[in-house]
Write a protein that holds these residues in place. Structure first.
Motif, PDB file in Angstrom:
ATOM      1  N   LYS A   8       1.712 -10.202 -30.636  1.00 57.60           N
ATOM      2  CA  LYS A   8       0.564 -10.804 -29.960  1.00 57.60           C
ATOM      3  C   LYS A   8       0.992 -12.082 -29.252  1.00 57.60           C
ATOM      4  N   GLY A  47      -4.302 -12.433 -26.495  1.00 55.98           N
ATOM      5  CA  GLY A  47      -5.576 -13.082 -26.800  1.00 55.98           C
ATOM      6  C   GLY A  47      -6.273 -13.515 -25.512  1.00 55.98           C
ATOM      7  N   ALA A  48      -7.339 -14.295 -25.673  1.00 54.20           N
ATOM      8  CA  ALA A  48      -8.209 -14.633 -24.548  1.00 54.20           C
ATOM      9  C   ALA A  48      -8.029 -16.079 -24.072  1.00 54.20           C
ATOM     10  N   GLY A  52     -11.666 -16.414 -22.202  1.00 55.89           N
ATOM     11  CA  GLY A  52     -12.671 -15.680 -22.962  1.00 55.89           C
ATOM     12  C   GLY A  52     -13.565 -16.540 -23.827  1.00 55.89           C
ATOM     13  N   HIS A  53     -12.950 -17.430 -24.578  1.00 56.53           N
ATOM     14  CA  HIS A  53     -13.711 -18.088 -25.644  1.00 56.53           C
ATOM     15  C   HIS A  53     -14.808 -19.028 -25.143  1.00 56.53           C
ATOM     16  N   VAL A  78     -17.091 -12.427 -18.696  1.00 53.12           N
ATOM     17  CA  VAL A  78     -15.966 -12.504 -19.644  1.00 53.12           C
ATOM     18  C   VAL A  78     -15.080 -11.263 -19.494  1.00 53.12           C
ATOM     19  N   GLY A 131      -7.863  -8.843 -26.586  1.00 48.13           N
ATOM     20  CA  GLY A 131      -9.186  -9.179 -27.116  1.00 48.13           C
ATOM     21  C   GLY A 131     -10.208  -9.006 -25.998  1.00 48.13           C
ATOM     22  N   ASP A 132     -11.379  -8.438 -26.333  1.00 52.34           N
ATOM     23  CA  ASP A 132     -12.283  -8.030 -25.259  1.00 52.34           C
ATOM     24  C   ASP A 132     -13.737  -8.025 -25.737  1.00 52.34           C
ATOM     25  N   ILE A 143     -17.447  -9.085 -29.785  1.00 57.06           N
ATOM     26  CA  ILE A 143     -16.121  -9.560 -29.372  1.00 57.06           C
ATOM     27  C   ILE A 143     -15.090  -8.971 -30.318  1.00 57.06           C
ATOM     28  N   SER A 145     -11.445  -9.084 -31.466  1.00 56.55           N
ATOM     29  CA  SER A 145     -10.296  -9.996 -31.373  1.00 56.55           C
ATOM     30  C   SER A 145      -8.978  -9.236 -31.306  1.00 56.55           C
ATOM     31  N   GLY A 146      -8.034  -9.806 -30.601  1.00 50.81           N
ATOM     32  CA  GLY A 146      -6.680  -9.261 -30.573  1.00 50.81           C
ATOM     33  C   GLY A 146      -6.067  -9.207 -31.967  1.00 50.81           C
ATOM     34  N   THR A 207     -13.712 -16.146 -32.270  1.00 48.67           N
ATOM     35  CA  THR A 207     -13.293 -15.097 -33.186  1.00 48.67           C
ATOM     36  C   THR A 207     -12.984 -15.719 -34.548  1.00 48.67           C
TER      37      THR A 207
HETATM   38  O1  IP8 Z   1      -8.377 -14.461 -28.550  1.00 48.54           O
HETATM   39  C1  IP8 Z   1     -11.009 -12.845 -28.124  1.00 48.54           C
HETATM   40  O2  IP8 Z   1      -9.741 -12.348 -28.495  1.00 48.54           O
HETATM   41  P1  IP8 Z   1      -8.727 -13.267 -29.346  1.00 48.54           P
HETATM   42  C2  IP8 Z   1     -11.603 -12.060 -26.972  1.00 48.54           C
HETATM   43  O3  IP8 Z   1      -7.547 -12.350 -29.579  1.00 48.54           O
HETATM   44  C3  IP8 Z   1     -12.645 -12.762 -26.211  1.00 48.54           C
HETATM   45  O4  IP8 Z   1      -9.409 -13.583 -30.647  1.00 48.54           O
HETATM   46  C4  IP8 Z   1     -13.196 -12.040 -25.058  1.00 48.54           C
HETATM   47  C5  IP8 Z   1     -13.103 -13.962 -26.463  1.00 48.54           C
END
Ligand code: IP8
Length: 257
Positions: A8, A47-48, A52-53, A78, A131-132, A143, A145-146, A207
């Motif tokens: 990751k 990850g995002a 994303g977050h 997003v 992550g999606d 959501i 998470s990766g 997440t």
């Molecule tokens: O950063 C979160 O994925 P992470 C995905 O792997 C979104 O936890 C869209 C916030």
């Protein structure tokens, strides 16, 4: 060399967390450069970070559909932002002329957490997922998470012999919050019966931050697979692990060892 590696690229590593939708292109390139030297089949999860977050947090997307809130624009935005970040990653992979396929989880997964629904796609080249925002049978969307993708890939596909969480700015799991840490505060090995004061940036992360990472890493280690948390700003450490060597970082071991 046989076997598979599941890795990751943490969102905090490949994006600038302070500035919305800003990729750390030189870091992405340096990580992909390392991938180009790996002689194993690679499953790459990213990850995002700031793609994303922030927006997901503002629109409370992790809670699913909430009455009285117009969340549709944010779900759409997003998802678009994550495609953009994914493109930054895959453009870099293309520059290195590596074979890959990317599979946005919104197209094949539903629900969040480690038991999300969906069959894990796999490619002959590098398999890229991230992550999606995915559909959810109960709360409409969620959501994913990766870190949950990491767990499922590491434990469900055959012949995984190395799992690596590459993080930004820390050498691994620290005994104290990163802001207070010295070189002596790095756990060289960690098992769930040991404590750490993880800082979860709840104002940023929707997440689970380091806590979720460590939980999923322990679940993977329980299956007897090598799992490491390393500093992705030193990508050569990733290569050392893939080659079966040891490196600076935290090896997560099962509580039963
Ligand atoms: O950063 C979160 O994925 P992470 C995905 O792997 C979104 O936890 C869209 C916030």
């Amino acid at each position: 060399m046989g076997g598979k590696v599941v890795i990751k690229f943490g969102g905090g590593l490949i994006t600038d967390k302070e500035n919305m939708c800003t990729p750390n292109m030189h870091i992405i390139d340096s990580l992909v450069d390392i991938l180009s030297k790996v002689e194993k089949q690679i499953i790459l999860v990213h990850g995002a970070g700031s793609f994303g977050h922030m927006k997901a947090k503002k629109a409370r997307l992790a809670e699913g559909r909430l009455p009285g809130l117009n969340q549709d624009i944010s779900v759409h935005e997003v998802r678009e932002d994550m495609l953009l970040l994914n493109k930054h990653v895959t453009d870099s992979i293309q520059r290195y002329e590596l074979d890959y396929s990317t599979y946005p989880p919104r197209d094949w997964a539903a629900g969040d957490g480690p038991n999300f629904k969906g069959n894990l796609p796999l490619s002959d080249g590098i398999t890229v997922v991230f992550g999606d925002v995915v559909d959810d049978y109960e709360k409409e969307f969620a959501i994913l998470s990766g870190d949950d993708l990491m767990y499922r890939y590491a434990t469900e596909i055959p012949d995984v012999d190395c799992v690596i969480f590459a993080m930004g700015g820390v050498d691994g799991l620290l005994k104290v919050p990163p802001s207070e840490a010295t070189v002596n505060d790095l756990f060289k090995t960690w098992s769930p019966d040991m404590n750490f004061k993880g800082e979860h940036a709840t104002e940023f992360d929707v997440t689970g931050g380091i806590g979720l990472k460590v939980t999923r890493a322990s679940m993977i280690a329980e299956k007897g697979i090598d799992v490491w948390l390393v500093n992705g700003m030193h990508p050569e450490r990733i290569l050392e692990l893939v080659e079966g060597k040891t490196t600076i970082g935290t090896k997560i071991v099962s509580g039963n060892c």
